[in-house]
Write an enzyme that holds these catalytic residues in place. Structure first.
Site, PDB file in Angstrom:
ATOM      1  N   SER A   1      -6.466   1.927   8.255  1.00 25.88           N
ATOM      2  CA  SER A   1      -5.946   1.796   9.625  1.00 25.88           C
ATOM      3  C   SER A   1      -6.566   2.800  10.588  1.00 25.88           C
ATOM      4  CB  SER A   1      -4.421   1.952   9.632  1.00 25.88           C
ATOM      5  OG  SER A   1      -4.048   3.241   9.180  1.00 25.88           O
TER       6      SER A   1
ATOM      7  N   SER B   1       2.334   6.580   3.258  1.00 30.46           N
ATOM      8  CA  SER B   1       3.801   6.739   3.228  1.00 30.46           C
ATOM      9  C   SER B   1       4.492   5.425   3.577  1.00 30.46           C
ATOM     10  CB  SER B   1       4.264   7.875   4.147  1.00 30.46           C
ATOM     11  OG  SER B   1       3.756   7.788   5.442  1.00 30.46           O
TER      12      SER B   1
END
Length: 198
Positions: A36, A106
């Site tokens: 990302s 995460s």
């Protein structure tokens, strides 16, 4: 197990460290899919803050797994422990008065909530929002290709879920932003919150 352990108070107070640094400490928690742009953006922000004279440190997911967390796998339980350890290290750095960046997938809301609970008001969730198709197209490490071929188990976005933040403090839509624009958006937020000097 901790009944015979007593917290030892430091001679140098947290407020003294903060005053010397000239800015408030905070924890920039970058979260998003693999590919990302988390690490790239976090590094760009770290460079900008450092150039402004801020005291910073960046914890990168891959780098931490070379040392502190090299004994952990990528199953759900290991991911939870990975984030717990990172949060505890970040908390120590916050106490030292640093602006801490963490670039980790995460994937679970509960883990990010735990990090926020530990860091308190210093926690700033940065959602590096990049469509899965774009991440797969980038695939800088060839991981998506391996995951699609069944060579990597528990891969976030493919065979393991990613729980996107519902209301992040900073929302970076990277399909619409350059690296510099995304980094400046983070810096602007810190300045608006009076964490760093303008």
């Amino acid at each position: 197990m901790t009944e015979n352990i007593v917290w030892h108070s430091a001679a140098v107070r947290h407020s003294e460290r903060q005053n010397r640094n000239g800015h408030r400490p905070c924890l920039l928690w970058y979260t998003g899919l693999s590919g990302s742009g988390k690490s790239t953006i976090a590094n760009a922000v770290d460079r900008m803050l450092f150039d402004l004279g801020c005291h910073t440190y960046l914890l990168d997911g891959d780098n931490v797994r070379h040392g502190l967390n090299r004994d952990l796998g990528f199953d759900d339980a290991s991911r939870v422990e990975n984030i717990r350890r990172i949060t505890e290290v970040s908390k120590l750095m916050l106490d030292a008065g640093l602006i801490v960046g963490t670039a980790f997938i995460s994937p679970f809301i509960s883990d990010r909530a735990q990090a926020k609970a530990l860091a308190g008001d210093a926690f700033i969730e940065v959602f590096v929002d990049t469509p899965l198709a774009v991440c797969e197209q980038r695939d800088p490490k060839g991981l998506y290709k391996k995951a699609r071929a069944g060579e990597i188990a528990h891969f976030t976005g493919i065979s393991s879920p990613y729980e996107a933040p519902a209301s992040p403090d900073i929302h970076l839509k990277t399909a619409e932003l350059s690296i510099e624009q995304a980094a400046r958006q983070v810096l602007a937020f810190l300045q608006q919150q009076m964490i760093t000097p303008r």
